[in-house]
Design a protein around this motif. Structure first.
Motif, PDB file in Angstrom:
ATOM      1  N   VAL A  42      12.333  -6.010 -18.817  1.00  0.00           N
ATOM      2  CA  VAL A  42      13.773  -5.753 -19.285  1.00  0.00           C
ATOM      3  C   VAL A  42      13.740  -5.419 -20.677  1.00  0.00           C
ATOM      4  CG1 VAL A  42      16.003  -6.542 -19.386  1.00  0.00           C
ATOM      5  CG2 VAL A  42      14.671  -6.779 -17.166  1.00  0.00           C
ATOM      6  N   GLU A  43      13.277  -6.186 -21.480  1.00  0.00           N
ATOM      7  CA  GLU A  43      13.346  -5.972 -22.884  1.00  0.00           C
ATOM      8  C   GLU A  43      12.661  -4.654 -23.356  1.00  0.00           C
ATOM      9  OE1 GLU A  43      11.656  -9.754 -24.397  1.00  0.00           O
ATOM     10  OE2 GLU A  43       9.504  -8.874 -24.649  1.00  0.00           O
ATOM     11  N   ASN A  44      11.507  -4.268 -22.815  1.00  0.00           N
ATOM     12  CA  ASN A  44      11.075  -3.122 -22.944  1.00  0.00           C
ATOM     13  C   ASN A  44      11.843  -1.869 -22.491  1.00  0.00           C
ATOM     14  OD1 ASN A  44       9.162  -3.690 -24.871  1.00  0.00           O
ATOM     15  ND2 ASN A  44       7.555  -3.953 -23.486  1.00  0.00           N
ATOM     16  N   SER A  45      12.348  -1.929 -21.103  1.00  0.00           N
ATOM     17  CA  SER A  45      13.089  -1.141 -20.782  1.00  0.00           C
ATOM     18  C   SER A  45      14.440  -0.685 -21.393  1.00  0.00           C
ATOM     19  CB  SER A  45      13.735  -1.489 -19.098  1.00  0.00           C
ATOM     20  OG  SER A  45      12.437  -1.534 -18.388  1.00  0.00           O
ATOM     21  N   GLN A  46      14.926  -1.989 -22.093  1.00  0.00           N
ATOM     22  CA  GLN A  46      16.203  -1.613 -22.731  1.00  0.00           C
ATOM     23  C   GLN A  46      15.935  -0.559 -23.930  1.00  0.00           C
ATOM     24  OE1 GLN A  46      17.379  -4.747 -25.759  1.00  0.00           O
ATOM     25  NE2 GLN A  46      19.456  -4.858 -24.642  1.00  0.00           N
ATOM     26  N   ARG A  47      14.700  -1.184 -24.697  1.00  0.00           N
ATOM     27  CA  ARG A  47      14.368  -0.157 -25.940  1.00  0.00           C
ATOM     28  C   ARG A  47      13.983   1.121 -25.430  1.00  0.00           C
ATOM     29  NH1 ARG A  47      12.897  -1.731 -30.460  1.00  0.00           N
ATOM     30  NH2 ARG A  47      11.312  -0.415 -30.755  1.00  0.00           N
ATOM     31  N   ASP A  48      13.484   1.418 -24.452  1.00  0.00           N
ATOM     32  CA  ASP A  48      13.048   2.833 -23.602  1.00  0.00           C
ATOM     33  C   ASP A  48      14.184   3.484 -23.561  1.00  0.00           C
ATOM     34  OD1 ASP A  48      11.206   4.707 -22.866  1.00  0.00           O
ATOM     35  OD2 ASP A  48      11.541   4.246 -20.808  1.00  0.00           O
ATOM     36  N   ILE A  49      15.324   3.014 -22.944  1.00  0.00           N
ATOM     37  CA  ILE A  49      16.720   3.547 -22.494  1.00  0.00           C
ATOM     38  C   ILE A  49      17.438   3.727 -23.924  1.00  0.00           C
ATOM     39  CG2 ILE A  49      18.928   3.138 -21.665  1.00  0.00           C
ATOM     40  CD1 ILE A  49      17.611   1.429 -19.511  1.00  0.00           C
TER      41      ILE A  49
END
Length: 440
Positions: free
Chosen positions: A215-222
């Motif tokens: 989730v923490e990396n998905s947040q950055r990706d978005i």
């Protein structure tokens, strides 16, 4: 006596399985704290480099490797001497963006074959929620003949190391820890607290810990995808994106993200692990996958823009010499895995352009093996028609526009095309140079 105490008293050993950008620094960190550490990797060439005092990852440096007490080995039987085992192998995706669990399955088989009673196995590899318990535990049990929870314990503590980052290091990044029960969680927390100076953050179960990482990396990706989409729109509006972001960042609650190429083994991969498991449960991502689509197209967008700029400068792109500065997935890091610069190269190839690639950080062997490109030294670059600054390595950031201009062939400045992907130069400086320029 707890396992933590046995490690402190040298009655037991700790082992790292996978000695890349994540595993090696962890092994070295525990060794610095006077823990007996076994560092295992299947790659015999890598083990040979470590034994010779060479750090191919450049994460801790050759001097540290030369003096560390870590026992580097490619002999899996040495793992039988360890009671606390940390698995830190890569978890890439397949070409269809589904998780490639081959490395973690292989590592689990190796650990299982050499597991001893009373051991604790902690996974750091990024996986989807449920993978550790549904995939890894059955393999460990099958290979060892033991029962998880009775003969051995398991936990999950997602890696948060940022390759090439000299500020945010293992020791000063809060570590998420989890275990299969209360006892294992306490042991895992105590062991990691040996090296994590800012402390660990326990969560209630393994699935939650797995979710934290994706989730923490998905947040950055978005967030980066949003900025990339803005950059493509602003390009059509003839507005400089970086100037907009600079203005936006004067507000106290601005997030500070900027457009760019999103590659590597974390941000460009982890969202697919999350959406994979979500889709298995019947939910199709509305935001995360669209963010991935935007970010995955940015390399081609940069290449297409470069070609348009070359045409506008009066060049025939197929006959033009294009130089790309940078190949690794991020600045000041030798890691070339999942580099989106490759997308620039591939798109240029569709125009019949074979670009010259410059990157002193990248391994010549890895560049050829992964992307089929031969690296050129910076000092050998000349007679360029177009220069694309794709990665903000320090040596590229130190180049003045005069230095950049010296890479081009003789001719009118307005026929020289500079593509500043990272926004290293001010617009006023670019305009004063007389070159035709574009920046993301």
């Amino acid at each position: 006596m707890s396992l933590y105490e046995k490690l402190i008293n040298h009655d037991e050993k700790l082992a790292l399985i996978g000695l890349g950008y994540v595993g090696m620094p962890i092994a070295v960190a525990f060794a610095k704290k006077n823990i007996d550490v076994i560092g295992f990797d299947l790659n015999k060439e890598k083990i040979s480099l470590y034994k010779s005092g060479i750090d191919p990852t450049k994460e801790v440096g050759d001097e540290v490797i030369k003096t560390t007490s870590v026992e580097f080995t490619a002999d899996e039987s040495k793992l039988q001497k360890a009671k606390f085992l940390i698995v830190a192998v890569p978890t890439p995706v397949n070409t269809d963006h589904t998780p490639d669990l081959t490395p973690i399955i292989g590592a689990s088989e190796i650990v299982g074959r050499n597991l001893t009673k009373g051991a604790i196995v902690v996974y750091e590899s990024t996986v989807y929620p449920g993978c550790t318990e549904d995939v890894c535990i059955p393999i460990l049990e099958k290979e060892s003949g033991f029962r998880c929870g009775e003969d051995f314990k398991i936990g999950y503590s997602p890696e948060r190391i940022n390759p090439g980052d000299n500020v945010h290091r293992l020791e000063n990044i809060h570590k998420i820890v989890s275990g299969c029960d209360t006892e294992s969680l306490e042991e895992i927390k105590n062991v990691y607290d040996i090296v994590i100076e800012v402390g660990t953050h326990p969560v209630s179960n393994i699935r939650t810990a797995e979710a934290v990482k994706v989730v923490e990396n998905s947040q950055r990706d978005i967030n980066i995808a949003f900025m990339n989409e803005l950059a493509m729109v602003f390009d059509r509006m003839d507005i400089d994106t970086n100037e907009v972001v600079d203005g936006m960042n004067t507000k106290w609650n601005a997030l500070g993200f900027r457009p760019g190429l999103v590659g590597g083994h974390c941000i460009g991969v982890d969202p697919y692990y999350f959406t994979y498991e979500a889709e298995k449960l019947g939910y199709h991502s509305q935001i995360i996958l669209n963010g991935r689509i935007v970010n995955d197209q940015m390399g081609a967008y940069v290449a297409d823009t470069a070609v348009k700029q070359m045409i506008a400068a009066g060049q025939a792109p197929k006959k033009s010499k294009v130089v790309i500065l940078g190949l690794t997935f991020k600045e000041n890091c030798p890691d070339t895995r999942n580099s989106k610069v490759d997308d620039i190269i591939k798109e240029l190839n569709t125009y019949g352009i074979e670009p010259v690639i410059v990157d002193s950080w990248a391994s010549e062997h890895d560049a050829m093996r992964e992307y089929g490109v031969t690296l050129t030294k910076l000092e050998d670059v000349k007679d360029a028609d177009c220069v694309i600054v794709a990665v903000a390595h320090n040596e590229f950031k130190s180049l003045s526009l005069k230095d950049i201009k010296a890479m081009f062939k003789e001719g009118n400045d307005n026929e020289k095309v500079l593509i500043d992907v990272k926004g290293l130069y001010k617009v006023s400086e670019l305009k004063a140079s007389g070159m035709r320029f574009w920046r993301l």
